[in-house]
Design an enzyme around this catalytic site. Sequence first.
Site, mmCIF file in Angstrom:
data_model
loop_
_atom_site.group_PDB
_atom_site.id
_atom_site.type_symbol
_atom_site.label_atom_id
_atom_site.label_comp_id
_atom_site.label_asym_id
_atom_site.label_seq_id
_atom_site.Cartn_x
_atom_site.Cartn_y
_atom_site.Cartn_z
ATOM 1 N N HIS A 67 21.261 20.247 -25.821
ATOM 2 C CA HIS A 67 19.902 19.747 -25.570
ATOM 3 C C HIS A 67 19.956 18.563 -24.606
ATOM 4 O O HIS A 67 20.875 17.743 -24.645
ATOM 5 C CB HIS A 67 19.162 19.425 -26.870
ATOM 6 C CG HIS A 67 19.573 18.182 -27.603
ATOM 7 N ND1 HIS A 67 19.045 16.950 -27.305
ATOM 8 C CD2 HIS A 67 20.410 17.987 -28.641
ATOM 9 C CE1 HIS A 67 19.554 16.046 -28.142
ATOM 10 N NE2 HIS A 67 20.393 16.651 -28.958
ATOM 11 N N ASP A 181 23.498 10.987 -27.058
ATOM 12 C CA ASP A 181 22.964 12.142 -27.782
ATOM 13 C C ASP A 181 21.786 12.636 -26.952
ATOM 14 O O ASP A 181 20.728 12.053 -27.008
ATOM 15 C CB ASP A 181 22.531 11.750 -29.191
ATOM 16 C CG ASP A 181 21.767 12.859 -29.904
ATOM 17 O OD1 ASP A 181 21.826 14.005 -29.450
ATOM 18 O OD2 ASP A 181 21.093 12.560 -30.922
ATOM 19 N N GLU A 213 14.915 19.440 -28.594
ATOM 20 C CA GLU A 213 15.725 19.547 -29.815
ATOM 21 C C GLU A 213 15.362 18.462 -30.818
ATOM 22 O O GLU A 213 15.325 18.697 -32.018
ATOM 23 C CB GLU A 213 17.218 19.463 -29.470
ATOM 24 C CG GLU A 213 18.156 19.753 -30.636
ATOM 25 C CD GLU A 213 18.515 18.537 -31.493
ATOM 26 O OE1 GLU A 213 19.104 18.726 -32.557
ATOM 27 O OE2 GLU A 213 18.202 17.383 -31.101
ATOM 28 N N GLU A 214 15.113 17.266 -30.309
ATOM 29 C CA GLU A 214 14.858 16.140 -31.214
ATOM 30 C C GLU A 214 13.581 16.320 -32.032
ATOM 31 O O GLU A 214 13.386 15.643 -33.039
ATOM 32 C CB GLU A 214 14.773 14.828 -30.422
ATOM 33 C CG GLU A 214 16.052 14.454 -29.677
ATOM 34 C CD GLU A 214 17.183 13.998 -30.606
ATOM 35 O OE1 GLU A 214 16.956 13.895 -31.826
ATOM 36 O OE2 GLU A 214 18.289 13.763 -30.098
ATOM 37 N N ASP A 236 26.528 19.459 -29.542
ATOM 38 C CA ASP A 236 25.707 18.293 -29.855
ATOM 39 C C ASP A 236 26.615 17.132 -30.233
ATOM 40 O O ASP A 236 27.836 17.258 -30.191
ATOM 41 C CB ASP A 236 24.707 18.620 -30.973
ATOM 42 C CG ASP A 236 23.410 17.825 -30.841
ATOM 43 O OD1 ASP A 236 23.469 16.640 -30.447
ATOM 44 O OD2 ASP A 236 22.336 18.373 -31.154
ATOM 45 N N HIS A 320 21.333 7.385 -32.135
ATOM 46 C CA HIS A 320 19.910 7.089 -31.951
ATOM 47 C C HIS A 320 19.625 5.598 -31.796
ATOM 48 O O HIS A 320 18.595 5.095 -32.250
ATOM 49 C CB HIS A 320 19.063 7.689 -33.101
ATOM 50 C CG HIS A 320 18.879 9.168 -32.936
ATOM 51 N ND1 HIS A 320 17.874 9.868 -33.569
ATOM 52 C CD2 HIS A 320 19.554 10.073 -32.205
ATOM 53 C CE1 HIS A 320 17.971 11.152 -33.226
ATOM 54 N NE2 HIS A 320 18.987 11.291 -32.409
HETATM 55 ZN ZN LIG Z 1 21.407 15.617 -30.540
#
Ligand SMILES: [Zn+2]
Length: 357
Positions: A67, A181, A213-214, A236, A320
């Site tokens: 992603h 990410d 994706e998130e 990922d 994140h």
């Molecule tokens: Zn991810």
Amino acid sequence: MLNILPFLKSLLSIPGLSGYEDPVARLIQAEWQPLVDELSLSRLGSVHGFKRGAGADPRPSIMLAAHMDAIGLMVTQIEDGFLRITPIGGVDPRILPGQAVVVHATGADAKEDLPGVIVMPLARLLPPDNGNDVVDIAHLFVDVGLLPSKVASLVRVGDLVSFGAEAVEMSGEIVSGHSLDNRASVTALTLCLQELQSRSHTWDVWAVATVQEELTYGGAVTSAFQLRPDLAIAIDTTFAKGPGANGWQTFPLGKGPTFGRGPNIHSYLFKQFKELAERLEIPYATEIMPESSGTDGMAMQITAEGIPNFVLSIPIRYMHTPVEMVGLKDIQRAGRLLAEFIAGLELDFMSTITWDD
Ligand SMILES: [Zn+2]
């Protein structure tokens, strides 16, 4: 192995929040153009890179999904020239105050992005239960340093706000920055395509940089449906060990990618990757995923009549946050493993898959 740092850094410097991936999609298309036979976009904006296999028609195909969307913020209100914000994706409010951001202004007079910083009111001006603890995102603002009248003509409610800090190259081949990410995995996927330039492979390969994706896995599910591959791999990031993070769900930073094991992953593919890594002497860790993998793999596995799926992850610290951290070696290892797996796929691989482990 090519120097991956320049591409990774360019990926980290470009926005592409969930649902608004166009800027990063364009960068990925430019990078993939010379590496694939055909390049296209899905209806939702995922990048599809097609690399034709050498086997006789009809060839099986494999989809590799990384992603490309990132978490970020959105403007909800403009008050006296200060911007109120709400998250897009899983943003931890504890790390927001003091962060540099970029406001992607779309107001009537907007010509360029606006640099800004996230600020919070003095503790004594906040509600008593919010004064000394984590300040709720509802009390935070973005300050772009301009007069209210100017801000009103430049910024609109709904404008996107992305993290603005530059990536930091650290000692020991470690990079820190936001959006690792999953731009780390996009880089690994790109490395795989580079490696496949000099390797023959019988299978068709779909390299896919997915959207959303998130939030919804919407890119992976729609691209898997459109491309209908025989096998799918989600690439990922996962949790690296770090301060306060040492349990079984964490993995050493820079010591190899992880192989997902659980109901979302076909056990035969897990076994194949394990054997491959051992043969190539590439370090890896087994990542137990007893329920869902929380990746694009979930969407791809249950597309159409079902697609055998594998999840390959790169450990990062401080997931994140704007200071995620990754080992460059792990990105290289992930890219190499993908390329070696594809190069080793025989035309009749699907008929050899078993469930007997
Ligand atoms: Zn991810």
